[in-house]
Design a protein around this motif. Structure first.
Motif, short mmCIF file in Angstrom:
data_model
loop_
_atom_site.label_atom_id
_atom_site.label_comp_id
_atom_site.label_asym_id
_atom_site.label_seq_id
_atom_site.Cartn_x
_atom_site.Cartn_y
_atom_site.Cartn_z
N ARG A 154 -51.35 7.90 -30.29
CA ARG A 154 -50.73 7.93 -28.97
C ARG A 154 -49.62 8.97 -28.92
N ASP A 155 -48.82 9.05 -30.00
CA ASP A 155 -47.75 10.04 -30.04
C ASP A 155 -48.32 11.45 -30.01
N THR A 156 -49.38 11.68 -30.77
CA THR A 156 -50.00 12.99 -30.80
C THR A 156 -50.52 13.37 -29.42
N LYS A 157 -51.12 12.41 -28.74
CA LYS A 157 -51.65 12.68 -27.40
C LYS A 157 -50.53 13.02 -26.43
N SER A 158 -49.43 12.28 -26.48
CA SER A 158 -48.31 12.53 -25.56
C SER A 158 -47.65 13.86 -25.86
N LEU A 159 -47.57 14.24 -27.13
CA LEU A 159 -46.98 15.52 -27.50
C LEU A 159 -47.86 16.67 -27.04
N ARG A 160 -49.18 16.48 -27.16
CA ARG A 160 -50.09 17.52 -26.67
C ARG A 160 -50.01 17.64 -25.15
N THR A 161 -49.81 16.51 -24.48
CA THR A 161 -49.62 16.55 -23.02
C THR A 161 -48.37 17.34 -22.67
N ALA A 162 -47.30 17.13 -23.46
CA ALA A 162 -46.07 17.90 -23.25
C ALA A 162 -46.32 19.38 -23.50
N GLY A 163 -47.15 19.68 -24.50
CA GLY A 163 -47.50 21.07 -24.77
C GLY A 163 -48.22 21.70 -23.60
N ILE A 164 -49.14 20.95 -22.99
CA ILE A 164 -49.86 21.44 -21.81
C ILE A 164 -48.89 21.69 -20.66
N SER A 165 -47.94 20.79 -20.48
CA SER A 165 -46.93 20.95 -19.43
C SER A 165 -46.16 22.25 -19.64
N CYS A 166 -45.77 22.51 -20.87
CA CYS A 166 -45.04 23.73 -21.18
C CYS A 166 -45.92 24.96 -20.95
N ILE A 167 -47.17 24.88 -21.34
CA ILE A 167 -48.10 25.99 -21.16
C ILE A 167 -48.27 26.34 -19.68
N VAL A 168 -48.47 25.32 -18.86
CA VAL A 168 -48.67 25.54 -17.43
C VAL A 168 -47.41 26.13 -16.80
#
Length: 218
Positions: A4-18
């Motif tokens: 779950r932590d990995t998924k949320s961190l990747r979601t944060a990464g996507i937010s930063c990318i966008v």
């Protein structure tokens, strides 16, 4: 929990990318298309936008800062900067600086019709200057800590430091017509940071120094 932590961190990464990709594109468009075509005087705070257009543009830029802020929170939560005081202070300053950029964008709406030498414009300009300064210092400190911690592999461990260098350069062009170019470069550095977070969201200690020490001991 780790998944779950990995998924949320990747979601944060996507937010930063966008947010970072849109920031880069926005800087390029303003520098190459909007500024050359504008009829707005450069002594107006809204330059190169009309007063009416600046409302929508400021809201757009503010939303991009929110996306980047979410990405930076993910960077903090990932722990890749290490446990040092420099890492904690640096990431905190970068977050505060990014939040102030958001404040500056919204405040710009209130003084959009002012001249750049008016009091309100000077105050908002100071907010932006402080925001950039805090962000630059924060990224430089966190970037140095990340590089030393070696919890990100390869090119990733240098992305926060590159963001610090890019933001420092932004300070130099903040009050010039080259600002959009500086914003585009700043966006590119954050794009790299977002990709790094998405591709390696959790710390992975670099085992090479340990292997070298073992070989030397043998």
């Amino acid at each position: 929990m780790a998944k779950r932590d990995t998924k949320s961190l990747r979601t944060a990464g996507i937010s930063c990318i966008v947010g970072a990709a849109a920031t880069t594109l926005g800087g390029i468009v303003v520098q190459g298309i909007v500024q050359p075509a504008t009829t707005v005087s450069d002594d107006r705070w809204s330059y190169p936008w009309s007063s009416g257009a600046l409302v929508s543009i400021s809201i757009l830029w503010a939303s991009l800062h929110v996306l980047v802020f979410v990405g930076l929170l993910g960077f903090v939560r990932s722990g890749v900067a290490g446990p040092t005081r420099s890492a904690r202070l640096g990431t905190t300053l970068a977050l505060v600086g990014t939040a102030l950029l958001f404040v500056g964008e919204l405040a710009s709406i209130l003084i959009r019709d002012q001249r750049t030498d008016d009091t309100g414009a000077a105050i908002v300009g100071a907010i932006f200057a402080l925001a950039i300064l805090l962000t630059a210092v924060g990224f430089l400190a966190a970037g140095t800590a990340t590089a030393r911690a070696r919890l990100w592999h390869g090119w990733r461990r240098f992305t926060p430091l590159c963001a610090g260098i890019a933001t420092t350069a932004l300070l130099g062009v903040n009050v010039t017509k080259a600002l959009p170019t500086g914003v585009a470069i700043y966006g590119l550095s954050l794009l790299a940071l977002g990709i790094a977070l998405y591709t390696q969201p959790t710390p992975e200690p670099d085992e090479r120094p340990m292997l070298v020490a073992q070989e030397q001991a043998a």
